[in-house]
Write a protein that holds these residues in place. Structure first.
Motif, PDB file in Angstrom:
ATOM      1  N   SER A   1     -11.759 -12.354  23.372  1.00  0.00           N
ATOM      2  CA  SER A   1     -10.727 -11.554  22.702  1.00  0.00           C
ATOM      3  C   SER A   1     -11.296 -10.539  21.720  1.00  0.00           C
ATOM      4  CB  SER A   1      -9.743 -12.480  21.970  1.00  0.00           C
ATOM      5  OG  SER A   1     -10.423 -13.252  20.994  1.00  0.00           O
ATOM      6  N   ASN A   2     -12.313 -10.909  20.938  1.00  0.00           N
ATOM      7  CA  ASN A   2     -12.842  -9.967  19.941  1.00  0.00           C
ATOM      8  C   ASN A   2     -13.492  -8.744  20.594  1.00  0.00           C
ATOM      9  OD1 ASN A   2     -11.943 -11.382  17.738  1.00  0.00           O
ATOM     10  ND2 ASN A   2     -13.874 -12.462  17.383  1.00  0.00           N
ATOM     11  N   PRO A   3     -14.413  -8.929  21.572  1.00  0.00           N
ATOM     12  CA  PRO A   3     -14.952  -7.743  22.253  1.00  0.00           C
ATOM     13  C   PRO A   3     -13.870  -6.915  22.952  1.00  0.00           C
ATOM     14  CG  PRO A   3     -16.312  -9.652  22.720  1.00  0.00           C
ATOM     15  CD  PRO A   3     -15.085 -10.163  22.034  1.00  0.00           C
ATOM     16  N   ARG A   4     -12.868  -7.608  23.505  1.00  0.00           N
ATOM     17  CA  ARG A   4     -11.786  -6.886  24.175  1.00  0.00           C
ATOM     18  C   ARG A   4     -11.008  -6.039  23.169  1.00  0.00           C
ATOM     19  NH1 ARG A   4      -9.809 -10.890  26.700  1.00  0.00           N
ATOM     20  NH2 ARG A   4      -8.177 -11.495  25.226  1.00  0.00           N
ATOM     21  N   ARG A   5     -10.725  -6.613  21.998  1.00  0.00           N
ATOM     22  CA  ARG A   5      -9.992  -5.880  20.954  1.00  0.00           C
ATOM     23  C   ARG A   5     -10.795  -4.686  20.453  1.00  0.00           C
ATOM     24  NH1 ARG A   5      -9.848  -9.650  17.508  1.00  0.00           N
ATOM     25  NH2 ARG A   5      -8.113 -10.756  18.482  1.00  0.00           N
ATOM     26  N   GLU A   6     -12.100  -4.895  20.232  1.00  0.00           N
ATOM     27  CA  GLU A   6     -12.954  -3.805  19.749  1.00  0.00           C
ATOM     28  C   GLU A   6     -13.037  -2.678  20.781  1.00  0.00           C
ATOM     29  OE1 GLU A   6     -16.646  -5.646  18.853  1.00  0.00           O
ATOM     30  OE2 GLU A   6     -15.867  -6.758  17.117  1.00  0.00           O
ATOM     31  N   PHE A   7     -13.137  -3.045  22.059  1.00  0.00           N
ATOM     32  CA  PHE A   7     -13.206  -2.042  23.114  1.00  0.00           C
ATOM     33  C   PHE A   7     -11.917  -1.217  23.154  1.00  0.00           C
ATOM     34  CE2 PHE A   7     -12.530  -0.809  27.614  1.00  0.00           C
ATOM     35  CZ  PHE A   7     -13.668  -0.013  27.781  1.00  0.00           C
ATOM     36  N   ARG A   8     -10.776  -1.886  23.012  1.00  0.00           N
ATOM     37  CA  ARG A   8      -9.500  -1.166  23.042  1.00  0.00           C
ATOM     38  C   ARG A   8      -9.333  -0.263  21.825  1.00  0.00           C
ATOM     39  NH1 ARG A   8      -5.460  -5.979  25.282  1.00  0.00           N
ATOM     40  NH2 ARG A   8      -6.055  -5.783  27.499  1.00  0.00           N
TER      41      ARG A   8
END
Length: 345
Positions: free
Chosen positions: A329-336
């Motif tokens: 979730s954290n890498p996904r949030r940062e990417f978005r």
């Protein structure tokens, strides 16, 4: 209260014109700052409502408040007159319908003092844009008064609005002031129907016909201070940001207005000499603006820009779809978040 003869740390210059519904909140946000050794200069620009009376009452109650009355002459004249009376080490120009966070002035002043800065860029949005920033709105700039008074020919241009704060800051930034940054400073910008910029921008032709005067001011400035490659890059970025992005791209112009502005920008760019830009200077301009300058006419550019926006939207949607497959979730949030900055909706 400030004792007689005391030199304030910060002077706040606030032009006032018919804002009685918001003025007291704006004034109190300054007087209640955690930094108390301040000067508040209220320039009543010929208000016809109760704004002038409110200014007088605050001046009677608090000796940190100075009121200057003048016939209606516009925000530039008001700010310049306030600057003449500024006794602070730094000066901040604030709108009379906005407010600032409790620690806005203290944190900005301390950073400026610690870095011996001539300019403090305030607000995270503007801090993140540096150094690719050709101009600042008043809410993003706090200046050392000594620096401004050392350049008395650079002031807010009379009779120009909008764009007066951008022209003022653009010229000063070209002089390479020593800069410090306060990303924690919070300025609360109030949206309401009677805002000056909404009234002014409603008459697009009035705004467009001011742009040649912008260019005259810039010609005079660079004639005096010289056209180094760095300054030409700074000027090119200003033209891209102010008349192109803010006026051509973000304003609903009709065909006649687009044709007028297109020819105006391209002619001025040729006049200042795009060939004087270094390769790095040219590459600092966005591909969209480079296309605008080489398009030939506004119709050819608009066709390109419609395709550009469509392709950009498709790419944005595709990347957001692919982000679903990032397992954590954290890498996904940062990417978005990065995608939102790269491809704002």
């Amino acid at each position: 209260m400030i004792t007689p003869g005391f030199l304030p740390s910060v002077s706040v210059v606030m032009p006032v014109y018919n804002v009685d519904a918001f003025l007291e909140e704006a004034i109190q946000s300054v007087l209640q700052q955690s930094l108390q050794n301040i000067q508040l200069i209220l320039v009543n620009d010929g208000s016809t409502d109760s704004s002038g009376k409110i200014c007088t009452l605050y001046a009677q109650a608090d000796d940190r408040v100075l009121v200057l009355d003048q016939s209606n002459a516009g925000v530039s004249v008001a700010r310049n007159r306030g600057l003449e009376q500024a006794n602070g080490e730094y000066v901040f120009f604030m709108d009379a319908d906005d407010t600032i966070d409790l620690n806005f002035l203290r944190s900005s002043y301390q950073i400026g003092k610690n870095d011996d800065a001539e300019l403090i860029i305030v607000g995270d949005y503007f801090v993140q844009q540096f150094p690719r920033i050709p101009a600042l709105p008043t809410c993003g700039q706090m200046w050392k008064v000594e620096f401004l008074k050392g350049h008395p020919t650079i002031r807010f241009p009379k009779g120009i609005q909008p764009g007066e704060d951008g022209l003022f800051s653009h010229q000063l930034l070209a002089l390479n002031p020593k800069v410090a940054f306060n990303s924690e400073a919070i300025y609360y910008y109030r949206q309401h129907e009677n805002q000056n910029h909404k009234r002014i921008n409603a008459d697009f032709w009035k705004v467009l016909r001011q742009i040649p005067y912008w260019f005259d001011i810039l010609k005079s400035f660079y004639l005096v201070h010289g056209k180094t490659p760095e300054r030409m890059q700074h000027l090119a970025l200003f033209i891209e940001h102010e008349p192109f992005q803010l006026r051509y791209l973000e304003t609903h112009l009709d065909a006649e207005q687009k044709d007028y502005l297109f020819k105006l920008i391209v002619a001025y760019f040729e006049e200042i000499g795009i060939e004087g830009l270094t390769l790095a200077g040219r590459e600092s301009l966005t591909p969209v603006f480079r296309k605008f300058l080489s398009a030939g006419d506004y119709r050819a550019f608009d066709k390109y820009y419609i395709r550009y926006l469509k392709n950009r939207s498709l790419k944005r949607r595709a990347l957001f779809f692919l982000s679903k497959f990032i397992p954590f979730s954290n890498p996904r949030r940062e990417f978005r978040e990065r995608l939102r900055k790269m491809y704002p909706a």
